[in-house]
Design an enzyme around this catalytic site. Structure first.
Site, PDB file in Angstrom:
ATOM      1  N   LYS A 575       5.850   4.088   4.101  1.00 18.49           N
ATOM      2  CA  LYS A 575       6.488   2.851   3.612  1.00 18.49           C
ATOM      3  C   LYS A 575       8.016   2.940   3.701  1.00 18.49           C
ATOM      4  O   LYS A 575       8.700   1.942   3.652  1.00 18.49           O
ATOM      5  CB  LYS A 575       6.053   2.576   2.175  1.00 18.49           C
ATOM      6  CG  LYS A 575       4.541   2.292   2.057  1.00 18.49           C
ATOM      7  CD  LYS A 575       4.142   2.062   0.607  1.00 18.49           C
ATOM      8  CE  LYS A 575       2.637   1.942   0.401  1.00 18.49           C
ATOM      9  NZ  LYS A 575       2.095   0.611   0.700  1.00 18.49           N
ATOM     10  N   THR A 679       0.518  -6.789   0.322  1.00 18.65           N
ATOM     11  CA  THR A 679       0.279  -8.025  -0.405  1.00 18.65           C
ATOM     12  C   THR A 679       1.505  -8.343  -1.256  1.00 18.65           C
ATOM     13  O   THR A 679       1.758  -9.510  -1.577  1.00 18.65           O
ATOM     14  CB  THR A 679      -0.958  -7.915  -1.312  1.00 18.65           C
ATOM     15  OG1 THR A 679      -0.895  -6.670  -2.015  1.00 18.65           O
ATOM     16  CG2 THR A 679      -2.243  -7.991  -0.521  1.00 18.65           C
ATOM     17  N   LYS A 683       3.639 -11.950  -2.160  1.00 19.79           N
ATOM     18  CA  LYS A 683       4.072 -12.390  -3.501  1.00 19.79           C
ATOM     19  C   LYS A 683       5.554 -12.744  -3.493  1.00 19.79           C
ATOM     20  O   LYS A 683       5.984 -13.735  -4.104  1.00 19.79           O
ATOM     21  CB  LYS A 683       3.782 -11.299  -4.534  1.00 19.79           C
ATOM     22  CG  LYS A 683       2.280 -11.039  -4.730  1.00 19.79           C
ATOM     23  CD  LYS A 683       1.976  -9.744  -5.484  1.00 19.79           C
ATOM     24  CE  LYS A 683       0.516  -9.353  -5.257  1.00 19.79           C
ATOM     25  NZ  LYS A 683       0.227  -7.944  -5.577  1.00 19.79           N
TER      26      LYS A 683
HETATM   27  C1  F58 Z   1      -3.775  -0.842   0.788  1.00 19.79           C
HETATM   28  N1  F58 Z   1      -4.495   0.376   0.639  1.00 19.79           N
HETATM   29  C2  F58 Z   1      -2.994  -0.905   2.087  1.00 19.79           C
HETATM   30  N2  F58 Z   1      -5.357   2.064  -0.629  1.00 19.79           N
HETATM   31  O1  F58 Z   1      -2.116   0.202   2.180  1.00 19.79           O
HETATM   32  C3  F58 Z   1      -2.208  -2.208   2.110  1.00 19.79           C
HETATM   33  O2  F58 Z   1      -1.537  -2.348   3.328  1.00 19.79           O
HETATM   34  C4  F58 Z   1      -3.157  -3.379   1.899  1.00 19.79           C
HETATM   35  O3  F58 Z   1      -2.443  -4.553   1.735  1.00 19.79           O
HETATM   36  C5  F58 Z   1      -4.008  -3.165   0.660  1.00 19.79           C
HETATM   37  O4  F58 Z   1      -4.682  -1.927   0.734  1.00 19.79           O
HETATM   38  C6  F58 Z   1      -5.042  -4.244   0.482  1.00 19.79           C
HETATM   39  O5  F58 Z   1      -5.761  -4.420   1.650  1.00 19.79           O
HETATM   40  C7  F58 Z   1      -4.589   0.947  -0.567  1.00 19.79           C
HETATM   41  O6  F58 Z   1      -4.080   0.456  -1.554  1.00 19.79           O
HETATM   42  C8  F58 Z   1      -5.567   2.814  -1.716  1.00 19.79           C
HETATM   43  O7  F58 Z   1      -4.901   2.684  -2.714  1.00 19.79           O
HETATM   44  C9  F58 Z   1      -6.678   3.831  -1.630  1.00 19.79           C
HETATM   45  C10 F58 Z   1      -7.026   4.355  -3.001  1.00 19.79           C
HETATM   46  C11 F58 Z   1      -8.050   5.465  -2.932  1.00 19.79           C
HETATM   47  C12 F58 Z   1      -7.672   6.566  -1.988  1.00 19.79           C
HETATM   48  C13 F58 Z   1      -7.328   6.056  -0.635  1.00 19.79           C
HETATM   49  C14 F58 Z   1      -6.280   4.928  -0.667  1.00 19.79           C
END
Ligand code: F58
Length: 834
Positions: A575, A679, A683
């Site tokens: 990021k 997301t 926002k």
């Molecule tokens: C996020 N992933 C993406 N994963 O990074 C983001 O670009 C996207 O907008 C969002 O999902 C929704 O689609 C994400 O938040 C996790 O937090 C997981 C938690 C458990 C372990 C692996 C990552």
């Protein structure tokens, strides 16, 4: 048995609850009466002796009362109609505070405020009492919360299944600028929004072995003989739709020991041993794993996954379907959406249930199973795709491992047949990876079984097809689709930004909150100077609200009238918070060296908000570095009033709701091809911030919609990144060839931005100069140039405001209502009622 009734006769409770007159009256008096009843009878205190927490709990329960009728009705209506259910399976729901959302849904805000005033209580102080349930890490968990909100608002039958973690995402504090994690005990003061259902517990088995036997019909069968089990207790949370009297359900599972207590051991005085089973079982849902971008391959995590998925499937079959339902028709009644790979163990679990417990033949079971699941992938980082070592899977879930092997065998046979025995391809596509350890690739299992596989933004879905799962998309091109993420406008516009919401309603009338594309009607107002002035006044009010919050919450003094340049998201190298920091250091260096006059800068405060996974060393180093630079700049008279960093601890949904509406500039600067969607970016745009961003994730779609002139694009594209990678990226060369970058890094390395301490920046700088996996240095010059464009535009107040209004007007697409409509059309084949 005959009974004579002497007192008043009552209808059965559920019938009475269906009668509209029974709910508390929708007025201040009715609210006050209900509130007092709650305070006196549920909390057991008179108003005069009640604490703030008593009052908050009574208030929450009062609001809950107003939702009950809708909840009961919704459930009954759905059961009667035999609606197809969306079973949303997600290990995370990052819900945020419940009270404001419930008040909005039930249209009670003004009544509640007035009622509290009538009781002599400060409504806003009570609202601030609520501890948000932080049952998620970041984007993925928050997305699940937005989706269930939209489905309720659209009156789609959905049950959200998940885990009731006793401790959610840790609370972040800073000690000498370093992140310190404190457990998040969100349940400690009571949890008025949940309904425990211990009588609906289901048993979940683990361990043991499998054995073959011949059944009464002479068929060869397999039986799982587990070695231990736990109880899964469901807790219901209400998911109210927006003013439609629909209330869906979130069903979160909590683990409890089957035999909590060994009385014999206790009597012998072995107290610890007597409760060992309980401690062991309850550990399963004790705490959310705080990793965000890379899964932690830990046994407890797999236990959590199986625990909640198995409980949900069993519960759906037993309690949601009519008794004696013919499971051959299961796909007509449910579709399970797999939110990333975490619930993918549900696929072999459904196979097991159908074959072992409901006597299905293998092919019959597969036919049903592959119609019941859809899979959403949320990442592009290969290391984030879950794999489970077969040693662990076989030990914990031996029957499931057998089933996966069999599924894989069948699948690979199909691959070989289709691709002329291409063995190399078969190995690439296998559900089983051989190195470094034999392990199950959960994404492959999900892709094979799912009806549809989707990415979360257009670019991401493309890369998913082309780069992450190319063999699968070649085999099944129609299986792959895209649904761009969205966010709920109820929470992230209406609740978070009441001032702007009011202005929008004045301009275009009611109705936009559930039809967000109507924001397009705002476009002409961008040309109206009095509207622009009011729009700016709203932003200024939001900044003031943030200033007050940060003053009380964090002892941070925000400068008035600064451009607020905001980067809030989990801390991860991809990021590139470090890139943002280098920009700040670069500005600081230029002032300190006299290259530019501080007064010529657009006064700006850079706000960071970010949690680092506790085991992620580089992320923690970056946090400490940001805090050190913040302190140094703050103490330097030469930049006072012109440049500042604010880094409030513990960024969460609640803080986001005040922070985002106050922002001028939204930082979305990931390396192209790494952020699946984002997301937060949506926002900000919806709240009238302009984005500075790379061509990544949903930024691409935001820019297309809001227009190039209202977005600050910079940096390499994904193909540029791939080409540079292929050529061989040497960050040291970039450093040597960019004078601006060299001066910035030398300044930072020399300790000039960290109070004289050179060690503070050492780890981050070493990494940037020697690896820089996410190419921050390669994009530095382009980023600084884009920030120059930001400054120039911000200096032209009217032009900036025009762009901000156009960002709002053109971002209606990013409502999660639209995402849900896309799922309904492209994936679930279900239609919404509204
Ligand atoms: C996020 N992933 C993406 N994963 O990074 C983001 O670009 C996207 O907008 C969002 O999902 C929704 O689609 C994400 O938040 C996790 O937090 C997981 C938690 C458990 C372990 C692996 C990552």
């Amino acid at each position: 048995m005959a009974t004579s009734v002497t007192g008043p006769q009552f209808e059965p409770v559920h019938e009475r609850a269906l009668t509209p007159a029974v709910g508390p009256a929708h007025d201040v008096d009715g609210f006050v009466r209900q509130f007092m009843r709650e305070l006196n009878y549920s909390q057991g205190v008179p108003l005069s002796r009640s604490t703030l927490n008593d009052q908050y709990l009574a208030l929450a329960r009062t609001v809950r009362h107003y939702l009950m009728q809708g909840w009961i009705r919704t459930g009954k209506r759905r059961r009667d109609a035999g609606d197809k259910v969306i079973g949303y399976l997600s290990a995370e729901y990052l819900l945020g505070r419940q009270l404001d959302n419930a008040l909005l849904a039930a249209d009670l805000h003004d009544i509640a405020r007035e009622a509290m005033r009538a009781c002599g209580l400060d409504f806003d102080v009570l609202r601030a009492q609520e501890i948000e349930p932080g049952l998620g890490n970041g984007g993925l968990g928050r997305l699940a919360a937005c989706f269930v909100d939209s489905l309720a608002t659209m009156d789609v039958s959905c049950i959200g299944y998940g885990i009731r973690y006793e401790y959610g995402i840790f609370k972040q504090t800073f000690a000498a600028g370093k992140q310190v994690e404190v457990p998040d005990s969100w349940l400690a003061l009571g949890s008025p929004w949940e309904f425990p259902q211990p009588d609906r517990a289901v048993q979940i088995d683990f361990g043991g072995h499998t054995e073959s036997y011949t059944d009464d019909d002479g068929r060869e069968r397999t039986r799982w003989v587990p070695s231990w089990n736990v109880q899964a207790i469901p807790y219901h949370l209400l998911v109210p739709g927006y003013r439609n009297n629909v209330v869906n359900t979130l069903r979160l599972w909590s683990a409890r020991a089957t035999n909590a207590f060994d009385l014999q051991l206790f009597n012998q005085g072995d107290y610890a041993e007597a409760v060992r089973a309980q401690t062991f079982a309850e550990n399963i849902t004790k705490v959310l794993y705080p990793e965000d971008s890379t899964p932690q391959g830990r046994e407890l995590r797999l236990q959590q996954q199986y625990f909640f998925v198995a409980a949900s499937l069993k519960d759906f079959i037993r309690h949601t379907l009519p008794q004696d339902f013919d499971l051959h028709h299961l796909p007509e009644r449910v579709t399970f959406q797999l939110n990333d790979t975490h619930p993918v163990i549900g696929i072999p679990e459904l196979m097991r249930l159908l074959i072992d417990e409901y006597d299905f033949e293998w092919d019959e079971a597969w036919d049903v199973t592959r119609q019941c699941f859809d899979y959403t992938c949320h990442t592009l980082l290969p290391e984030a795709l879950e794999v489970w070592p077969v040693e662990l899977l076989g030990r914990l879930l031996p029957r499931h491992l057998e089933i996966i092997y069999q599924l894989n065998e069948d699948f690979l046979e199909q691959v070989r047949e289709r691709f002329d025995g291409d063995e190399v391809r078969a190995r690439r596509m296998s559900m089983v990876q051989e190195n470094p350890v034999r392990a199950i690739r959960m994404a492959h299992l999900a892709t094979v079984a799912a009806n549809k596989v989707n990415g979360v933004a257009a670019l991401h879905s493309q890369l998913l097809r082309d780069k992450v799962l190319p063999d699968f998309s070649e085999m099944w091109p129609d299986k792959f689709t895209n649904v761009t993420n969205g966010v709920t406008p109820r929470r992230f516009v209406r609740i978070a930004n009441p001032g702007m919401s009011e202005l929008v309603t004045e301009a275009i009338g009611e109705g936009w909150l559930t039809d967000l594309e109507r924001l397009a009607e705002l476009e002409p107002f961008a040309e109206d100077s009095s509207f622009r002035e009011r729009f700016r006044a709203v932003k200024a009010g939001n900044k003031d609200r943030l200033r007050q919050l940060l003053h009380h919450r964090d002892d941070i003094e925000l400068d008035q009238d600064h451009m607020l340049d905001v980067m809030v998201k989990r801390l991860h190298e991809y990021k590139r918070q470090s890139l943002k920091l280098l920009h700040v250091v670069s500005l600081y260096e230029q002032i300190v060296s006299g290259e530019i006059d501080a007064d010529s800068l657009v006064p700006r405060t850079v706000v960071f908000g970010a949690k680092a996974a506790p085991g992620y060393v580089m992320a923690k180093e970056t946090i400490a570095l940001i805090n050190a630079v913040a302190r140094t700049i703050d103490a330097d008279e030469r930049v006072k009033g012109r440049l500042a960093i604010a880094f409030p601890a513990n960024y969460n949904v609640t803080l986001a709701e005040t922070l985002i509406p106050a922002a001028d500039l939204s930082e979305q600067i990931s390396l192209a091809g790494k952020e699946a969607s984002g997301t937060g970016n949506m926002k900000f745009a919806l709240n009238g911030a302009l984005t500075i961003g790379t061509d990544d994730g949903a930024n691409v779609e935001i820019r297309e919609l809001v227009g190039d002139e209202n977005f600050f694009l910079f940096g390499m594209t994904e193909p540029d990144v791939a080409a540079l990678q292929a050529k061989g990226y040497v960050p040291g060369d970039v450093y040597a060839s960019s004078p601006r970058l060299k001066r910035t890094i030398d300044f930072l390395a020399g300790g000039h931005a960290t109070g004289g301490r050179t060690s503070t920046a050492a780890a981050v700088i070493d990494d940037l100069l020697s690896h820089d996996r996410f190419m921050a240095l390669a994009d530095f010059d382009a980023y600084v140039e884009a920030q120059g464009r930001v400054e120039a535009k911000y200096a032209d107040t009217e032009a900036w405001t025009r762009s901000a209004i156009l960002n709002v007007a053109r971002s209606g697409f990013f409502s999660s209502d639209r995402s849900m409509r896309d799922y309904l059309d492209r994936i679930w084949n279900v239609s919404a009622r509204s």
